[in-house]
Motif scaffolding. Sequence first.
Motif, PDB file in Angstrom:
ATOM      1  N   ASN A 125       1.096  -1.101  -0.139  1.00  0.00           N
ATOM      2  CA  ASN A 125      -0.002  -0.303   0.275  1.00  0.00           C
ATOM      3  C   ASN A 125       1.225   1.908   0.252  1.00  0.00           C
ATOM      4  O   ASN A 125       1.978   1.311   1.070  1.00  0.00           O
ATOM      5  CB  ASN A 125      -0.693  -0.361   1.167  1.00  0.00           C
ATOM      6  N   SER A 126       0.971   1.798  -0.754  1.00  0.00           N
ATOM      7  CA  SER A 126       1.818   2.809  -1.738  1.00  0.00           C
ATOM      8  C   SER A 126       1.116   3.985  -0.594  1.00  0.00           C
ATOM      9  O   SER A 126       2.171   5.208  -0.124  1.00  0.00           O
ATOM     10  CB  SER A 126       1.812   3.748  -2.827  1.00  0.00           C
ATOM     11  N   ASP A 127       0.480   4.369  -0.350  1.00  0.00           N
ATOM     12  CA  ASP A 127      -0.734   5.701   0.975  1.00  0.00           C
ATOM     13  C   ASP A 127       0.027   5.546   2.104  1.00  0.00           C
ATOM     14  O   ASP A 127       0.783   6.309   3.195  1.00  0.00           O
ATOM     15  CB  ASP A 127      -1.623   6.119   0.718  1.00  0.00           C
ATOM     16  N   LYS A 128       0.247   4.292   2.498  1.00  0.00           N
ATOM     17  CA  LYS A 128       0.505   3.849   4.000  1.00  0.00           C
ATOM     18  C   LYS A 128       2.209   3.606   3.912  1.00  0.00           C
ATOM     19  O   LYS A 128       2.442   4.290   5.148  1.00  0.00           O
ATOM     20  CB  LYS A 128      -0.124   2.360   4.131  1.00  0.00           C
ATOM     21  N   ILE A 129       2.898   3.629   2.886  1.00  0.00           N
ATOM     22  CA  ILE A 129       4.349   4.012   2.802  1.00  0.00           C
ATOM     23  C   ILE A 129       4.446   5.352   3.498  1.00  0.00           C
ATOM     24  O   ILE A 129       5.559   5.256   4.093  1.00  0.00           O
ATOM     25  CB  ILE A 129       5.321   2.802   1.843  1.00  0.00           C
ATOM     26  N   ASN A 130       4.101   5.724   2.676  1.00  0.00           N
ATOM     27  CA  ASN A 130       4.211   7.554   2.477  1.00  0.00           C
ATOM     28  C   ASN A 130       3.690   8.325   4.118  1.00  0.00           C
ATOM     29  O   ASN A 130       4.478   8.844   4.676  1.00  0.00           O
ATOM     30  CB  ASN A 130       3.773   8.203   1.295  1.00  0.00           C
ATOM     31  N   ARG A 131       2.542   7.726   4.054  1.00  0.00           N
ATOM     32  CA  ARG A 131       2.159   8.188   5.810  1.00  0.00           C
ATOM     33  C   ARG A 131       3.046   8.214   6.837  1.00  0.00           C
ATOM     34  O   ARG A 131       3.463   8.401   7.176  1.00  0.00           O
ATOM     35  CB  ARG A 131       0.774   7.069   5.750  1.00  0.00           C
ATOM     36  N   VAL A 132       3.362   6.736   6.849  1.00  0.00           N
ATOM     37  CA  VAL A 132       4.501   5.915   7.783  1.00  0.00           C
ATOM     38  C   VAL A 132       5.352   6.355   7.525  1.00  0.00           C
ATOM     39  O   VAL A 132       6.800   6.862   8.817  1.00  0.00           O
ATOM     40  CB  VAL A 132       4.777   4.726   7.398  1.00  0.00           C
ATOM     41  N   LEU A 133       6.416   7.039   6.691  1.00  0.00           N
ATOM     42  CA  LEU A 133       7.321   7.353   6.226  1.00  0.00           C
ATOM     43  C   LEU A 133       7.471   8.687   6.023  1.00  0.00           C
ATOM     44  O   LEU A 133       9.006   9.172   6.453  1.00  0.00           O
ATOM     45  CB  LEU A 133       8.032   6.705   5.001  1.00  0.00           C
ATOM     46  N   GLY A 134       6.386   9.356   6.088  1.00  0.00           N
ATOM     47  CA  GLY A 134       6.739  11.347   5.875  1.00  0.00           C
ATOM     48  C   GLY A 134       7.118  11.644   4.687  1.00  0.00           C
ATOM     49  O   GLY A 134       7.271  12.916   4.723  1.00  0.00           O
ATOM     50  N   THR A 135       6.494  10.357   3.794  1.00  0.00           N
ATOM     51  CA  THR A 135       7.961  11.125   2.578  1.00  0.00           C
ATOM     52  C   THR A 135       6.705  11.233   1.302  1.00  0.00           C
ATOM     53  O   THR A 135       5.285  11.302   1.500  1.00  0.00           O
ATOM     54  CB  THR A 135       8.430   9.985   1.783  1.00  0.00           C
ATOM     55  N   ASP A 136       6.905  11.325   0.026  1.00  0.00           N
ATOM     56  CA  ASP A 136       5.753  11.820  -0.855  1.00  0.00           C
ATOM     57  C   ASP A 136       6.574  10.737  -2.259  1.00  0.00           C
ATOM     58  O   ASP A 136       6.301  11.074  -3.330  1.00  0.00           O
ATOM     59  CB  ASP A 136       5.554  13.388  -1.012  1.00  0.00           C
ATOM     60  N   ILE A 137       6.526   9.637  -1.900  1.00  0.00           N
ATOM     61  CA  ILE A 137       7.208   8.707  -3.144  1.00  0.00           C
ATOM     62  C   ILE A 137       6.408   8.595  -3.423  1.00  0.00           C
ATOM     63  O   ILE A 137       5.435   7.577  -3.038  1.00  0.00           O
ATOM     64  CB  ILE A 137       8.582   7.657  -2.640  1.00  0.00           C
ATOM     65  N   CYS A 138       6.308   8.405  -5.354  1.00  0.00           N
ATOM     66  CA  CYS A 138       5.229   7.494  -6.267  1.00  0.00           C
ATOM     67  C   CYS A 138       5.393   5.784  -6.177  1.00  0.00           C
ATOM     68  O   CYS A 138       6.623   5.397  -6.202  1.00  0.00           O
ATOM     69  CB  CYS A 138       5.779   7.691  -7.104  1.00  0.00           C
ATOM     70  N   PRO A 139       4.471   5.466  -6.609  1.00  0.00           N
ATOM     71  CA  PRO A 139       4.647   3.891  -6.428  1.00  0.00           C
ATOM     72  C   PRO A 139       4.549   3.331  -7.633  1.00  0.00           C
ATOM     73  O   PRO A 139       5.665   2.446  -6.634  1.00  0.00           O
ATOM     74  CB  PRO A 139       2.626   3.999  -6.907  1.00  0.00           C
ATOM     75  N   GLU A 140       5.472   4.321  -8.699  1.00  0.00           N
ATOM     76  CA  GLU A 140       6.596   3.172  -9.763  1.00  0.00           C
ATOM     77  C   GLU A 140       8.018   3.563  -8.903  1.00  0.00           C
ATOM     78  O   GLU A 140       8.490   2.420  -9.226  1.00  0.00           O
ATOM     79  CB  GLU A 140       6.592   4.583 -11.315  1.00  0.00           C
ATOM     80  N   GLU A 141       7.993   4.464  -8.354  1.00  0.00           N
ATOM     81  CA  GLU A 141       9.489   4.864  -7.635  1.00  0.00           C
ATOM     82  C   GLU A 141       9.716   3.719  -6.510  1.00  0.00           C
ATOM     83  O   GLU A 141      10.589   2.810  -6.561  1.00  0.00           O
ATOM     84  CB  GLU A 141       9.530   6.350  -7.175  1.00  0.00           C
ATOM     85  N   MET A 142       8.447   2.819  -5.827  1.00  0.00           N
ATOM     86  CA  MET A 142       8.398   2.323  -5.057  1.00  0.00           C
ATOM     87  C   MET A 142       9.204   0.594  -5.521  1.00  0.00           C
ATOM     88  O   MET A 142       9.780   0.030  -4.807  1.00  0.00           O
ATOM     89  CB  MET A 142       7.313   2.750  -4.038  1.00  0.00           C
ATOM     90  N   THR A 143       7.898   0.784  -6.313  1.00  0.00           N
ATOM     91  CA  THR A 143       7.806  -0.938  -6.586  1.00  0.00           C
ATOM     92  C   THR A 143       9.315  -0.740  -7.914  1.00  0.00           C
ATOM     93  O   THR A 143      10.186  -2.136  -7.720  1.00  0.00           O
ATOM     94  CB  THR A 143       7.086  -0.729  -8.391  1.00  0.00           C
ATOM     95  N   ASP A 144      10.091   0.519  -8.349  1.00  0.00           N
ATOM     96  CA  ASP A 144      11.608   0.428  -8.895  1.00  0.00           C
ATOM     97  C   ASP A 144      13.037  -0.071  -7.444  1.00  0.00           C
ATOM     98  O   ASP A 144      13.439  -1.674  -7.745  1.00  0.00           O
ATOM     99  CB  ASP A 144      11.725   1.018  -9.539  1.00  0.00           C
ATOM    100  N   MET A 145      12.164   0.004  -6.688  1.00  0.00           N
ATOM    101  CA  MET A 145      13.581  -0.419  -5.211  1.00  0.00           C
ATOM    102  C   MET A 145      13.026  -1.955  -4.989  1.00  0.00           C
ATOM    103  O   MET A 145      14.066  -2.265  -4.739  1.00  0.00           O
ATOM    104  CB  MET A 145      12.913   0.596  -4.031  1.00  0.00           C
ATOM    105  N   LEU A 146      12.078  -2.048  -5.390  1.00  0.00           N
ATOM    106  CA  LEU A 146      11.424  -3.521  -4.605  1.00  0.00           C
ATOM    107  C   LEU A 146      12.172  -4.082  -6.069  1.00  0.00           C
ATOM    108  O   LEU A 146      12.503  -5.280  -5.574  1.00  0.00           O
ATOM    109  CB  LEU A 146      10.150  -3.510  -4.055  1.00  0.00           C
TER     110      LEU A 146
END
Length: 799
Positions: free
Chosen positions: A416-437
């Motif tokens: 859940n990209s929204d929850k990840i940003n909420r917990v980390l306090g960031t504004d990372i787009c889902p595509e960038e998160m997918t690339d990291m993983l």
Amino acid sequence: MLVPISWLKEFVNVTEDTKELSKRLTMSGSNVEGIKHWGKEIENIVVGKLEKIEKHPDADKLLVVYVNIGSESIQIVTGATNIKAGDKVPVALHGSTISGGKKIRASKLRGVKSAGMLCSAEELGLDDHGLPQEMREGILILPEDAPLGMDIKDYLNLEDKVIDFEITPNRSDCLSIIGIAREVAATFKLELDIPQIRLKEEAVGYVQDRAKINIEAEDLCRRYVTRLVEDVVIKPSPLWMQRRLQTCGVRPINNIVDITNYVMLEMGQPLHAFDFDKLEGGSIIVRRGNISEKMVTLDGISREINEDMLVIADAKKPVAIAGVMGGADSEITSSTTCILLESANFFGPSIRRTSRQMGLRSESSMRFEKGIDPNICLKAADRACELIEQLGVGKVLKGYIDVFPGKTEPKEIPFNSDKINRVLGTDICPEEMTDMLNRLEIQVKTTIDGNKKAIVPTFRLDMTEEADIIEEIGRMYGYDRLPITLPEGNVTHGKLNTYQKYVNDIKDVLVYNGYSEIYTYSFVSPRVFNSINAPDDSSLRQVVTLLNPLGEDHSIMRTTLLPNMLDVMAFNLNRKAQELRLFETGAVYLPKELPLKELPYENKRIAIGLCGESMEFYDLKKVIETLFAKLRIRKYDFSQERHFAFHTMRCAKIKVDKDEIGFVGEIHPDVLENYQINKKVYAAELDIDVILSKASKKINFKPLPKFPTSDRDLAVVVKETVLASDVLSAMKETGGKLLEKAELFDVYQGGQIPKGYKSMAFSLTFRAKDRTLTDAKVNEIIEKIKTRLHDTFEANLRE
């Protein structure tokens, strides 16, 4: 985990310098503890060929050799005995530096010029353990294909930087070169290049026709893979492999053992090689040990096995302790010609328990303890066989045996990209998160209902829930890049509870009165009861005994604080201390029944000790009364009592509201002798739990008296057996409400007092609430008190 940069670069083309590499990896979660630069000091040493060897004209044990170093031929004097013409050797030229920083210069030896030095393995910084005996004692002989004149650092890869990583217990996948390479590739956005394994399998026949594998303890062994290798030649492994093992902290043994260690370091999968001809029936049975079963391990020690241990056995006997150490009966020796290669996955907690019981911990057992991906077993076995073929030291049979009872599948975790940003306090787009993983080999897939899930590979044993996905995104994004925010939530204000406050009040009173707090062990020796003269049937001897004590002196849990106090006093008095005022608050452990069926009662107590020429019983009694006053305890009583640890007739039992709380008195001379104390010691042991149950924070106020007091002193002579407390009780009862206070201020025995008697002097304070008392009224009460004391105690007024 030691990782040589040269080995790392075989899997990922990292160009950053070592410091930048270490910094970035630390920030991404792979903490670097240090960097070591191997072979940095070695300079101007080249590969040379011995063309001619002559005896030294003036020394029986020296030789004159003529060495071709490619650009020229030079003359060197040496004492080596393991060389011959045609050998290629490391040559330290004039001005060179060997391991340890020693400089080599041209010189004359017994009148003959020597332009340099022939080098041993040790002088190149190599571990010579895996070399033949003649090379360990002499010069390092290089392979025939060593390029003439080539810098020895380049040929043997002597210069290398090694990074020491601190691998946390949850990241067992990083206990390998490939695991670290995967982290480097993900951190620096590089391609991870793992070469494909290619086997020739040149031996005739199939493994399945020669060997049999049976897993009886499937709960302790999730997978067992074997391959067979024939025509094995046991010899030292090549220098490049020995060097890599050395830089990773592993000592070379021989080519087969070194290959298994090499694959373990490279892939993280421990391997073990058995001499197949020594296995009865050509079979491997993975089972639990039998009671009282024994085997001799590789270190030559006979070890007893129990039914909780996992062993590798043949048809008749155990041949290895699974995941810990192999057996001497199936050891690889110089006569071995056929090996069975084991690549298995054992249950970590079982290996940990066995390793601790045996007192054996190795690189292999450590990896099994932390957990290994069972899906790499076959790849690791194939990689070892590939190295055997590449080194030309054996022929691999076709096929393999793979027993895999419980296959492990990749885990699916909600993404859940929204929850990840909420917990980390960031504004990372889902595509960038997918690339990291994806760089971490974690795939993100969309389910039928439109939700996303992260498919976690089986080598990531640490990832089990959504928080783990958030952590991976956070460390790949960079902890140093996360925004700084203040924590939100309810702040809990910590404070002491009432019991803790009371205990602190007790300590404060004692410290203000000059006492020092001590701390002693709760574990004591059974001999302490004899030291304090406790009877055989004393309840103090009902103790909790430890199953694994450090020694007899700490083998039981204490039931009294008194021995600990006397120990500390004896220790300090033996070191010239003159006066001691000590106290300790601690628990004693009183079993409700023996043998134990439930936890013992932990009774909180306080021990107070006093010793010095100017100190006496009443000093200790006074500080106890001060404690009671602080805790607002008014109804207490000191009454004479006998106690085995205290002096006869010099011991008092203390009660609060008729509840016994402990003893106070002078320690018995026999007890002092047991502790080698030659001074009088006064001690008390009180039950804090009972005392604090009677304590009160309530403060009662009363108006100041309007009328003055009338004070009198009264000294009476009584028999020495009469207790002051009984006399005070009689005075207070006779004086009634007009006797405001009565205190004992002196006890005297000696001249003018008959033998067997004592004089006690009391201070009496009289006051009425509604009037000023006349002397006549006070004298009347005094006369009544005298009469009562005479009638009750045969007391006479002291003249």
